[in-house]
Design a protein around this motif. Structure first.
Motif, mmCIF file in Angstrom:
data_model
loop_
_atom_site.group_PDB
_atom_site.id
_atom_site.type_symbol
_atom_site.label_atom_id
_atom_site.label_comp_id
_atom_site.label_asym_id
_atom_site.label_seq_id
_atom_site.Cartn_x
_atom_site.Cartn_y
_atom_site.Cartn_z
ATOM 1 N N GLU A 92 0.833 -1.191 0.000
ATOM 2 C CA GLU A 92 0.000 0.000 0.000
ATOM 3 C C GLU A 92 0.870 1.243 0.000
ATOM 4 O OE1 GLU A 92 -2.621 -0.145 3.359
ATOM 5 O OE2 GLU A 92 -3.803 -1.775 2.515
ATOM 6 N N SER A 93 0.284 2.335 -0.484
ATOM 7 C CA SER A 93 0.967 3.616 -0.504
ATOM 8 C C SER A 93 -0.039 4.710 -0.183
ATOM 9 C CB SER A 93 1.585 3.856 -1.887
ATOM 10 O OG SER A 93 2.325 5.038 -1.890
ATOM 11 N N GLU A 94 0.476 5.816 0.333
ATOM 12 C CA GLU A 94 -0.378 6.949 0.661
ATOM 13 C C GLU A 94 0.294 8.231 0.178
ATOM 14 O OE1 GLU A 94 -2.380 9.172 4.510
ATOM 15 O OE2 GLU A 94 -0.761 7.748 4.851
ATOM 16 N N ILE A 95 -0.458 9.039 -0.543
ATOM 17 C CA ILE A 95 0.031 10.359 -0.926
ATOM 18 C C ILE A 95 -0.075 11.248 0.305
ATOM 19 C CG2 ILE A 95 -0.388 12.411 -2.330
ATOM 20 C CD1 ILE A 95 -1.473 10.541 -4.514
ATOM 21 N N LEU A 96 1.050 11.820 0.705
ATOM 22 C CA LEU A 96 1.061 12.735 1.841
ATOM 23 C C LEU A 96 0.768 14.156 1.396
ATOM 24 C CD1 LEU A 96 4.195 11.253 3.619
ATOM 25 C CD2 LEU A 96 1.777 10.779 4.099
ATOM 26 N N THR A 97 1.281 14.535 0.235
ATOM 27 C CA THR A 97 0.975 15.851 -0.320
ATOM 28 C C THR A 97 1.292 15.877 -1.809
ATOM 29 O OG1 THR A 97 1.215 18.237 0.023
ATOM 30 C CG2 THR A 97 3.215 16.927 0.178
ATOM 31 N N LEU A 98 0.509 16.619 -2.534
ATOM 32 C CA LEU A 98 0.767 16.899 -3.944
ATOM 33 C C LEU A 98 0.549 18.396 -4.104
ATOM 34 C CD1 LEU A 98 -0.516 14.948 -7.033
ATOM 35 C CD2 LEU A 98 -0.229 17.392 -7.037
ATOM 36 N N VAL A 99 1.599 19.105 -4.498
ATOM 37 C CA VAL A 99 1.544 20.564 -4.557
ATOM 38 C C VAL A 99 1.947 21.041 -5.943
ATOM 39 C CG1 VAL A 99 2.500 22.690 -3.602
ATOM 40 C CG2 VAL A 99 2.143 20.714 -2.115
ATOM 41 N N ILE A 100 1.158 21.940 -6.475
ATOM 42 C CA ILE A 100 1.466 22.609 -7.741
ATOM 43 C C ILE A 100 1.363 24.112 -7.477
ATOM 44 C CG2 ILE A 100 0.789 22.951 -10.155
ATOM 45 C CD1 ILE A 100 1.750 20.107 -9.589
ATOM 46 N N ALA A 101 2.360 24.870 -7.919
ATOM 47 C CA ALA A 101 2.313 26.321 -7.751
ATOM 48 C C ALA A 101 1.027 26.861 -8.360
ATOM 49 C CB ALA A 101 3.530 26.957 -8.425
ATOM 50 N N PRO A 102 0.387 27.821 -7.700
ATOM 51 C CA PRO A 102 -0.898 28.338 -8.186
ATOM 52 C C PRO A 102 -0.901 28.740 -9.654
ATOM 53 C CG PRO A 102 -0.439 29.228 -6.018
ATOM 54 C CD PRO A 102 0.801 28.483 -6.454
ATOM 55 N N GLU A 103 0.170 29.377 -10.115
ATOM 56 C CA GLU A 103 0.193 29.826 -11.520
ATOM 57 C C GLU A 103 0.351 28.670 -12.504
ATOM 58 O OE1 GLU A 103 4.434 30.091 -10.014
ATOM 59 O OE2 GLU A 103 2.475 30.584 -9.207
ATOM 60 N N LYS A 104 0.671 27.465 -12.015
ATOM 61 C CA LYS A 104 0.843 26.289 -12.877
ATOM 62 C C LYS A 104 -0.331 25.316 -12.775
ATOM 63 C CE LYS A 104 5.024 27.384 -14.203
ATOM 64 N NZ LYS A 104 5.376 27.643 -15.566
ATOM 65 N N GLN A 105 -1.298 25.607 -11.916
ATOM 66 C CA GLN A 105 -2.433 24.709 -11.733
ATOM 67 C C GLN A 105 -3.319 24.685 -12.971
ATOM 68 O OE1 GLN A 105 -4.306 25.839 -8.025
ATOM 69 N NE2 GLN A 105 -2.557 25.152 -6.836
ATOM 70 N N ASN A 106 -4.019 23.569 -13.150
ATOM 71 C CA ASN A 106 -4.940 23.350 -14.267
ATOM 72 C C ASN A 106 -4.230 23.347 -15.612
ATOM 73 O OD1 ASN A 106 -7.357 23.217 -12.641
ATOM 74 N ND2 ASN A 106 -7.061 25.407 -12.313
ATOM 75 N N GLY A 158 -0.183 18.394 -12.279
ATOM 76 C CA GLY A 158 -0.608 17.477 -11.220
ATOM 77 C C GLY A 158 -0.873 16.091 -11.784
ATOM 78 N N ARG A 159 -1.532 16.049 -12.919
ATOM 79 C CA ARG A 159 -1.808 14.778 -13.584
ATOM 80 C C ARG A 159 -0.505 14.077 -13.964
ATOM 81 N NH1 ARG A 159 -5.089 16.588 -16.996
ATOM 82 N NH2 ARG A 159 -6.905 16.042 -15.764
ATOM 83 N N HIS A 160 0.465 14.835 -14.453
ATOM 84 C CA HIS A 160 1.761 14.254 -14.819
ATOM 85 C C HIS A 160 2.451 13.652 -13.587
ATOM 86 C CE1 HIS A 160 5.622 13.650 -16.698
ATOM 87 N NE2 HIS A 160 6.171 14.358 -15.731
ATOM 88 N N LEU A 161 2.475 14.388 -12.480
ATOM 89 C CA LEU A 161 3.083 13.855 -11.260
ATOM 90 C C LEU A 161 2.363 12.595 -10.791
ATOM 91 C CD1 LEU A 161 3.777 17.085 -9.179
ATOM 92 C CD2 LEU A 161 5.463 15.573 -10.227
ATOM 93 N N LEU A 162 1.055 12.614 -10.829
ATOM 94 C CA LEU A 162 0.265 11.469 -10.393
ATOM 95 C C LEU A 162 0.504 10.261 -11.290
ATOM 96 C CD1 LEU A 162 -1.679 10.880 -8.106
ATOM 97 C CD2 LEU A 162 -3.546 11.600 -9.585
ATOM 98 N N ASN A 163 0.536 10.455 -12.606
ATOM 99 C CA ASN A 163 0.791 9.345 -13.527
ATOM 100 C C ASN A 163 2.194 8.780 -13.346
ATOM 101 O OD1 ASN A 163 -1.752 9.238 -14.699
ATOM 102 N ND2 ASN A 163 -1.240 10.771 -16.222
ATOM 103 N N THR A 164 3.164 9.648 -13.058
ATOM 104 C CA THR A 164 4.519 9.180 -12.777
ATOM 105 C C THR A 164 4.530 8.326 -11.519
ATOM 106 O OG1 THR A 164 5.453 11.119 -13.873
ATOM 107 C CG2 THR A 164 6.899 9.924 -12.364
ATOM 108 N N LEU A 165 3.800 8.757 -10.501
ATOM 109 C CA LEU A 165 3.701 7.964 -9.275
ATOM 110 C C LEU A 165 3.018 6.632 -9.546
ATOM 111 C CD1 LEU A 165 4.057 7.553 -6.247
ATOM 112 C CD2 LEU A 165 1.897 8.811 -5.917
ATOM 113 N N PHE A 166 1.917 6.630 -10.305
ATOM 114 C CA PHE A 166 1.234 5.374 -10.645
ATOM 115 C C PHE A 166 2.215 4.395 -11.283
ATOM 116 C CE2 PHE A 166 -3.086 7.678 -11.403
ATOM 117 C CZ PHE A 166 -3.343 7.684 -10.040
ATOM 118 N N HIS A 167 3.010 4.873 -12.217
ATOM 119 C CA HIS A 167 3.990 4.030 -12.911
ATOM 120 C C HIS A 167 5.000 3.467 -11.905
ATOM 121 C CE1 HIS A 167 6.564 2.564 -16.091
ATOM 122 N NE2 HIS A 167 7.583 3.196 -15.517
ATOM 123 N N HIS A 168 5.530 4.303 -11.055
ATOM 124 C CA HIS A 168 6.501 3.882 -10.044
ATOM 125 C C HIS A 168 5.908 2.797 -9.142
ATOM 126 C CE1 HIS A 168 9.431 4.159 -6.761
ATOM 127 N NE2 HIS A 168 8.390 4.296 -5.952
#
Length: 73
Positions: free
Chosen positions: A11-25, A29-39
């Protein structure tokens, strides 16, 4: 942006996922999450959890859109 997680057994737990406000949407975030899924798949980790504050509507929407399922409140 960055993502911090911990792994315990299969099992794994995301403790935090942060994207600078000007880079959101912009898909970062999706790229970081997909990279984590792969790992996690490579490591054989079958479950990934995250706790989101009930009033954090944008985060809840993001995680639901990315395939997470609400299992408790």
């Amino acid at each position: 942006g960055y993502i911090l997680w911990r792994e315990i057994g299969d099992e794994s737990e995301i403790l935090t996922l942060v994207i600078a406000p000007e880079k959101q949407n912009k898909g970062q975030g999706r790229h970081l999450l997909n990279t984590l899924f792969h790992h996690l798949r490579i490591r054989g980790i079958a479950k990934l959890f995250i706790e989101v504050a009930e009033d954090n509507v944008p985060a809840k929407h993001f995680y639901l859109k990315e395939g997470f399922v609400l299992i408790g409140m």
